[in-house]
Design a protein around this motif. Sequence first.
Motif, PDB file in Angstrom:
ATOM      1  N   ALA A  69      -0.150  15.059 -14.012  1.00 54.73           N
ATOM      2  CA  ALA A  69      -0.063  13.947 -13.784  1.00 54.73           C
ATOM      3  C   ALA A  69      -1.240  13.053 -14.784  1.00 54.73           C
ATOM      4  O   ALA A  69      -2.220  13.967 -15.320  1.00 54.73           O
ATOM      5  CB  ALA A  69      -0.274  13.490 -12.488  1.00 54.73           C
ATOM      6  N   ARG A  70      -1.167  11.699 -14.850  1.00 51.05           N
ATOM      7  CA  ARG A  70      -2.024  11.053 -15.819  1.00 51.05           C
ATOM      8  C   ARG A  70      -3.250  10.338 -14.792  1.00 51.05           C
ATOM      9  O   ARG A  70      -3.816   9.528 -15.564  1.00 51.05           O
ATOM     10  CB  ARG A  70      -1.548   9.999 -16.516  1.00 51.05           C
ATOM     11  N   GLY A  71      -3.165  10.702 -13.596  1.00 50.63           N
ATOM     12  CA  GLY A  71      -4.219   9.971 -12.769  1.00 50.63           C
ATOM     13  C   GLY A  71      -3.980  10.622 -11.319  1.00 50.63           C
ATOM     14  O   GLY A  71      -3.103  11.471 -11.075  1.00 50.63           O
ATOM     15  N   ALA A  72      -5.050  10.237 -10.433  1.00 49.70           N
ATOM     16  CA  ALA A  72      -4.966  10.595  -9.367  1.00 49.70           C
ATOM     17  C   ALA A  72      -4.291   9.668  -8.132  1.00 49.70           C
ATOM     18  O   ALA A  72      -4.150   9.756  -7.031  1.00 49.70           O
ATOM     19  CB  ALA A  72      -6.313  11.108  -8.724  1.00 49.70           C
ATOM     20  N   GLY A  73      -4.172   8.351  -8.867  1.00 49.93           N
ATOM     21  CA  GLY A  73      -3.490   7.390  -7.887  1.00 49.93           C
ATOM     22  C   GLY A  73      -4.601   6.804  -6.905  1.00 49.93           C
ATOM     23  O   GLY A  73      -5.596   6.881  -7.057  1.00 49.93           O
ATOM     24  N   ALA A  74      -3.775   5.949  -5.972  1.00 46.69           N
ATOM     25  CA  ALA A  74      -4.525   5.065  -5.002  1.00 46.69           C
ATOM     26  C   ALA A  74      -4.378   5.440  -3.507  1.00 46.69           C
ATOM     27  O   ALA A  74      -4.687   4.780  -2.690  1.00 46.69           O
ATOM     28  CB  ALA A  74      -3.977   3.778  -5.311  1.00 46.69           C
ATOM     29  N   MET A  75      -4.061   6.691  -3.279  1.00 43.47           N
ATOM     30  CA  MET A  75      -3.736   7.034  -1.873  1.00 43.47           C
ATOM     31  C   MET A  75      -4.848   8.248  -1.830  1.00 43.47           C
ATOM     32  O   MET A  75      -5.123   9.213  -2.287  1.00 43.47           O
ATOM     33  CB  MET A  75      -2.520   7.890  -1.804  1.00 43.47           C
ATOM     34  N   LEU A  76      -5.554   8.174  -0.665  1.00 43.84           N
ATOM     35  CA  LEU A  76      -6.382   9.132  -0.086  1.00 43.84           C
ATOM     36  C   LEU A  76      -6.553   9.163   1.384  1.00 43.84           C
ATOM     37  O   LEU A  76      -6.015   8.261   2.196  1.00 43.84           O
ATOM     38  CB  LEU A  76      -7.681   8.824  -0.403  1.00 43.84           C
ATOM     39  N   SER A  77      -7.158  10.273   2.042  1.00 45.67           N
ATOM     40  CA  SER A  77      -6.974  10.567   3.379  1.00 45.67           C
ATOM     41  C   SER A  77      -8.458  11.057   3.662  1.00 45.67           C
ATOM     42  O   SER A  77      -9.125  11.446   2.770  1.00 45.67           O
ATOM     43  CB  SER A  77      -6.191  11.571   3.780  1.00 45.67           C
ATOM     44  N   PHE A  78      -8.894  10.726   4.764  1.00 47.23           N
ATOM     45  CA  PHE A  78     -10.176  11.455   5.346  1.00 47.23           C
ATOM     46  C   PHE A  78     -10.506  11.707   6.805  1.00 47.23           C
ATOM     47  O   PHE A  78      -9.524  11.016   7.667  1.00 47.23           O
ATOM     48  CB  PHE A  78     -11.266  10.389   4.819  1.00 47.23           C
TER      49      PHE A  78
END
Length: 381
Positions: free
Chosen positions: A292-301
Motif C-alpha cells: 500500500a502507499r500509506g497507512a490511512g486514517a483508521m486506528l484502534s486503541f
Amino acid sequence: MTFDTLCVHGQDHKYPEASRSITVPIYQTAAFSHLELGHNEHGFDYTRISNPTRQRLEETVTALEGAAQTLAVSSGMAAISAAFELFAPGDQVICSADLYGGTTLLFRQVEEKNGIHLRFVDTTDLEAVRQAVEPNTKAIYVESPSNPMMNVTDIRGCAAIAKAAGALLIVDNTFLSPYLQNPIALGADLVIHSGTKFLAGHNDTISGFVCCKDDEVAERLRVIVKCTGAALSPFDCFLTLRGIKTLPVRMERQQQTAMAIAKWLTQQPKVKKVYYTGLPEHPGYALNASQARGAGAMLSFDMGSQEQAIHVLKHLKIATFAESLGGPETLVTHPVMQTHRDVDPKELASLGITGAMLRMSVGLEGAEDLIEDLRQAMEDA
Ligand SMILES: Cc1ncc(COP(=O)(O)O)c(C=O)c1O
C-alpha cells in the motif's frame, strides 16, 4: 493520467454533456425513450439496469482501481452480497477471521443458509490459508487492514494461493481506498468498497462497489445486479462522484492527522495498545508498506478496560461517538457494542477484540484539537 486528475475528471470525460455542464448531471429518470424498435443508440433503457450518472461513476472507480469494469450498488453490503451470488451451494470460501462485523453476519446468517461453506482463518498466516484450500474452494475473501484489529494480509501471497486453487481473490479495500492501495495490481480478482466511507467521503450517503479484474466476471455480476435490483440511485451516484473529486487531498490530510494521533496515543500511560499500520512497531507495518502507499486514517486503541473506554466515549467533545468511517468528522466506535455486536463474543475474544477497545476514523479537524479532545476525555478515566 495521474490519480488526482482521474478523481476530478474521470477517464476522458471533460464536459461530454451537450450543455457542457462542469459536474455530471443527476439523470433522475426511471426510463429512457427509444427512437424506434431496435434502435437504442444511447444504450440506456431503464435505470435499474443502467443510467448515465451511474455509468460515469462506474467508469471513474474503474480507472481508480485499475479494473476492467465496476458495478456501483446501493451499499458496501450490497456489493459483498452481489459478489457472493457468483457462488453455488457446496462452494467453499476462505475468509479472514477478522472482518467488519456486518460482513461476518452476512456470511453466517445468509451465505451459510444459502449453502456456501465459510472457512474463517487467520489470513495473516499464509500457511493457514493454503491449508484451508479444498477442491471446492471458489474464493478467498480478505480485508487488509482489517476492521478493527488493523491486521495486514499479504494480498500478493493470497492471490498466488487463489490462482493455484482456481479460485477468486476478493479484497475489501474500504479502509485504504484506491488512493492508497490497488488490490487488482497485487493480483486480486474482485475489489469491494463501501463507497459510503472514504470514496464518497462526507458521511452523507451510502454506496458500494464491486470492481472486477476481468470482463467475464463483470458481465455475470451485471446480470446479478440487474436481477436483484441492487444498483445505486442516480442521486447517490452524484454524491459519490462529488466526493471522489477530493479523495486524494482528504486521504493525505486524514492520514497525516491519524499518524500524529497514533504517536500521541502511544505515549499515554492509560492507553495499553495502539493499532495503526503506520507505526513501525505494528506487526503488519512492513507488509502494509510493501503493498500500500500509506497507512490511512483508521486506528484502534486499547484503554485497558471497558469502563475506561466508555468513559472516553462519554467525554469526547469534538470526535463523535458514531459508527461509520471515512468522512470529514472524526468518529469513534466501540466495536464490541457497535460494528461487531452481532458476532459471537467467544469469536471476538479469540480475535483479541475486547470491550476495552475503541476504533477511530480520523477526520479533517485540526490535529491539535483532536489530541486535546482525547486528552481531556481521558482525564479521570
Ligand atoms: C470494511 C467494511 N466493508 C463493508 C462495509 C459495509 O458497507 P456499507 O455500510 O456501505 O454497507 C463496512 C461498513 O462499515 C466496512 O467497514
